[in-house]
Design a protein around this motif. Structure first.
Motif, short mmCIF file in Angstrom:
data_model
loop_
_atom_site.label_atom_id
_atom_site.label_comp_id
_atom_site.label_asym_id
_atom_site.label_seq_id
_atom_site.Cartn_x
_atom_site.Cartn_y
_atom_site.Cartn_z
N GLN A 178 -26.55 -14.31 -21.17
CA GLN A 178 -25.73 -12.97 -20.44
C GLN A 178 -25.50 -12.04 -21.34
N GLU A 179 -25.40 -12.33 -22.82
CA GLU A 179 -25.21 -11.49 -23.76
C GLU A 179 -26.33 -10.57 -24.32
N VAL A 180 -27.93 -11.21 -24.03
CA VAL A 180 -28.86 -10.57 -24.28
C VAL A 180 -29.01 -9.64 -22.92
N TYR A 181 -28.95 -10.07 -21.80
CA TYR A 181 -29.42 -9.58 -20.64
C TYR A 181 -28.40 -8.16 -20.53
N GLY A 182 -27.28 -8.22 -21.03
CA GLY A 182 -26.22 -6.95 -21.16
C GLY A 182 -26.63 -5.88 -21.91
N GLY A 183 -27.39 -6.30 -22.99
CA GLY A 183 -28.09 -5.60 -23.93
C GLY A 183 -29.33 -4.72 -23.62
N VAL A 184 -29.79 -4.96 -22.52
CA VAL A 184 -30.87 -4.38 -21.85
C VAL A 184 -30.43 -3.30 -21.05
N PRO A 185 -31.14 -2.02 -21.33
CA PRO A 185 -30.72 -0.85 -20.54
C PRO A 185 -30.54 -1.33 -19.04
N PRO A 186 -29.56 -0.68 -18.38
CA PRO A 186 -29.79 -1.09 -16.89
C PRO A 186 -30.93 -0.84 -16.05
N GLN A 187 -31.62 0.46 -16.39
CA GLN A 187 -32.68 0.64 -15.86
C GLN A 187 -34.05 0.04 -16.00
N ARG A 188 -33.89 -0.98 -17.11
CA ARG A 188 -34.79 -1.78 -17.55
C ARG A 188 -34.68 -3.38 -17.34
N GLN A 189 -33.41 -3.77 -16.54
CA GLN A 189 -33.16 -4.87 -16.21
C GLN A 189 -34.21 -5.71 -15.24
N PRO A 190 -34.41 -4.81 -14.18
CA PRO A 190 -35.51 -5.73 -13.21
C PRO A 190 -36.70 -5.89 -13.90
N GLU A 191 -37.16 -5.22 -14.86
CA GLU A 191 -38.25 -5.46 -15.39
C GLU A 191 -38.22 -6.61 -16.52
N PHE A 192 -37.14 -6.57 -17.14
CA PHE A 192 -36.70 -7.64 -18.09
C PHE A 192 -36.88 -9.04 -17.38
N LEU A 197 -26.50 -25.93 -21.69
CA LEU A 197 -27.04 -25.33 -20.79
C LEU A 197 -25.95 -24.01 -20.92
N ILE A 198 -24.47 -24.61 -21.23
CA ILE A 198 -23.57 -23.48 -21.16
C ILE A 198 -23.65 -22.31 -22.36
N GLU A 199 -24.02 -23.00 -23.36
CA GLU A 199 -24.62 -22.11 -24.53
C GLU A 199 -25.85 -21.02 -24.43
N PHE A 200 -26.46 -21.39 -23.61
CA PHE A 200 -27.85 -20.84 -22.92
C PHE A 200 -27.35 -19.67 -22.27
N ILE A 201 -26.44 -20.11 -20.93
CA ILE A 201 -26.06 -19.26 -20.11
C ILE A 201 -25.14 -17.96 -20.78
N TYR A 202 -24.17 -18.09 -21.69
CA TYR A 202 -23.62 -17.22 -22.45
C TYR A 202 -24.38 -16.51 -23.20
N GLY A 203 -25.45 -17.19 -23.96
CA GLY A 203 -26.32 -16.25 -24.66
C GLY A 203 -27.28 -15.41 -24.04
#
Length: 107
Positions: free
Chosen positions: A11-25, A3-9
Motif C-alpha cells: 500500500q505504501e509503494v502503491y501510494g507513491g505511484v502517480p495516479p495516472q500511472r497506477q493502472p500501468e503499475f 502477509l500483513i507486512e506485505f500488504i502494508y508495504g
C-alpha cells in the motif's frame, strides 16, 4: 515477512505511484509477481531439487539445493515454513522497482 507486512508495504509503494500511472503499475506488477501458493506447492513437491528457489529467481540457492538434494531434506522442510515469506519479500522488491521506474518522469 508476513502477509500483513506485505500488504502494508505494498500500500505504501502503491501510494507513491502517480495516479495516472497506477493502472500501468498494477498491470506490470500482476504480470510479473510470483504466487506464494505456487511457490509453496513447488517447495513441497520439488523442493529437494531447488525448483522453488529457481521459481523465485534465486539461482544460487536453487543450485545449492539441487546439488545437496535440499540440504539432505532438512533445508526442504525448513523452506516449507519460509517460502511464503520469501515470496512476499520478492514481490515487495518487485513493486518497489516498478514504482521507482514509473515515478520517474517520462522522456
Amino acid at each position: 515477512m508476513t502477509l500483513i507486512e506485505f500488504i502494508y508495504g505494498f500500500q505504501e509503494v502503491y501510494g507513491g505511484v502517480p495516479p495516472q500511472r497506477q493502472p500501468e503499475f498494477l498491470a506490470l506488477y500482476t504480470s510479473t509477481a510470483k504466487n506464494p501458493t505456487v511457490a509453496f506447492a513447488l517447495s513441497v513437491f520439488l523442493g529437494s531439487f531447488g525448483i522453488d528457489r529457481f521459481y523465485l529467481d534465486q539461482w544460487l540457492l536453487g543450485f545449492l539445493k539441487l546439488i545437496t538434494l535440499g540440504g539432505f531434506g532438512i533445508w526442504t522442510v525448513i523452506d516449507w515454513f519460509l517460502i511464503a515469506g520469501v515470496t512476499y519479500e520478492k514481490n515487495l522488491e518487485l513493486a518497489q522497482r516498478l514504482a521507482g521506474s514509473l515515478s520517474a518522469p517520462r522522456s
